[in-house]
Design a protein around this motif. Sequence first.
Motif, short mmCIF file in Angstrom:
data_model
loop_
_atom_site.label_atom_id
_atom_site.label_comp_id
_atom_site.label_asym_id
_atom_site.label_seq_id
_atom_site.Cartn_x
_atom_site.Cartn_y
_atom_site.Cartn_z
N UNK A 63 0.73 -1.18 -0.02
CA UNK A 63 -0.26 -0.03 -0.02
C UNK A 63 0.82 1.39 -0.06
N UNK A 64 0.24 2.55 -0.49
CA UNK A 64 1.02 3.88 -0.54
C UNK A 64 -0.13 4.89 -0.35
N UNK A 65 0.05 5.86 0.28
CA UNK A 65 -0.74 7.02 0.46
C UNK A 65 -0.51 7.83 -1.06
N UNK A 67 -0.80 10.96 -4.11
CA UNK A 67 -0.81 12.45 -3.76
C UNK A 67 0.38 12.73 -4.21
N UNK A 68 0.71 13.59 -5.08
CA UNK A 68 1.95 13.87 -5.61
C UNK A 68 2.74 15.32 -5.26
N UNK A 69 1.56 16.14 -4.97
CA UNK A 69 2.03 17.50 -4.54
C UNK A 69 1.43 18.12 -3.65
N UNK A 70 1.50 19.02 -2.83
CA UNK A 70 0.80 19.79 -1.98
C UNK A 70 1.56 21.03 -1.38
N UNK A 71 0.96 21.45 -0.38
CA UNK A 71 1.54 22.46 0.51
C UNK A 71 1.17 22.34 1.79
N UNK A 72 2.02 22.95 2.84
CA UNK A 72 1.86 22.67 4.40
C UNK A 72 3.17 23.23 4.91
N UNK A 73 3.22 22.75 6.20
CA UNK A 73 4.14 23.27 7.13
C UNK A 73 5.31 22.20 7.51
N UNK A 97 6.06 6.86 -0.61
CA UNK A 97 4.91 6.03 -0.22
C UNK A 97 3.87 6.90 0.87
N UNK A 98 4.46 8.14 1.29
CA UNK A 98 3.95 8.70 2.00
C UNK A 98 3.23 10.18 1.48
N UNK A 99 2.59 9.86 0.57
CA UNK A 99 1.97 10.86 -0.10
C UNK A 99 1.18 11.99 0.32
N UNK A 100 0.72 12.96 -0.37
CA UNK A 100 0.11 14.29 -0.14
C UNK A 100 -1.49 14.32 0.38
N UNK A 101 -2.08 12.96 0.23
CA UNK A 101 -3.35 12.93 0.50
C UNK A 101 -3.32 12.12 1.83
N UNK A 102 -2.78 12.62 2.91
CA UNK A 102 -2.55 12.29 4.20
C UNK A 102 -2.36 13.65 4.98
#
Length: 332
Positions: A63-65, A67-73, A97-102
């Motif tokens: 399994x992997x999370x 989400x290829x891109x995003x923004x945050x802190x 494997x710890x993608x952006x939809x988390x």
Amino acid sequence: MAELPKSYLGAQVIESGKPLQINEIQIPELQQGEVLIKVEAAPIDQLDLVSAGAENYLNKQVPFVLGAEGSGIIVAKHESVQNLEIGQKVSFLTLSKFGAYGQYSVANISFVLPLPENLSFEQGASAIGNPVTVMLMLEEAKEQKAKAVINTAAASALGRQFVRYFQSNGIEVINIIRRKEQENTLKQDGAKYILNSSDPNFLKDLEQLITELKVTLFFDAIGGEITGKIFKLLPSGSITYIYGMLSGTNFEIDGKEILTRGKIIKNFSLLSTKHPFNPFSHQEALSRLHELLQSQLQTHYHKQYSLNQINEALEDQKQNGSIGKVLIRPNK
């Protein structure tokens, strides 16, 4: 900075082509060059749609999370990381494997960009995938001294940024669309030349424009039959850049066009294209990107979803991608 939790929620691909599952993920141990980011916003890109599909486009081990891109802190960093700080607001691209939809994601500092306070998390979420790619495409076109270019999938988020940015820099763009309703969208962006590949006179009209505008470069995101047909119309010595295969089928190229007319085919990827004026390595380019994210390289979102609505959001992006992107807010 508050103490980190031991786990967080993420939208995982458990089986390719099946709906994503919201599962509890253990906070990973960071490796050299990595940062942990609390995700505030993450768009659904075409790469995410194909990565979640039956073919598992990037061949990631499940399994992997997603989400290829995003923004945050940034909330944690490996001891090797010197140029970014905990508490810093950033935009990021991730292949982990710890993608952006988390609620949290892991990214290598090679693909993390600082965000100024005047840019929102929404604006910063899509700061890399399309905008930086378009900036590098223009650098390539200027290096090749192009006066005019062709771009397929012209009504996509990248395509709209492409025509705004290229025309403002004095390079004409022939925009290829597939549906009549996409024409008005591009006209709002100031597009001068729009051709519908479904029209019976498409190839004849395109050939005339290629000659009239002196087209020498072709940026293609579609693949399949249309790529080969356009390639054949290009002048000797022209260059075709492949940056996507939305059709899902291989393109058909006449080898004689390469052997006898010196035409070139190359891939174009944000991950491999090198130019000095690059926001990842050039401070002036980074400042320029920050300005452009509020104008020519701005991303339009038509709807926002919570993490629990991820499968609904993916379907929305599939069906309505031409009217704007969908944004995931993992911590809302």
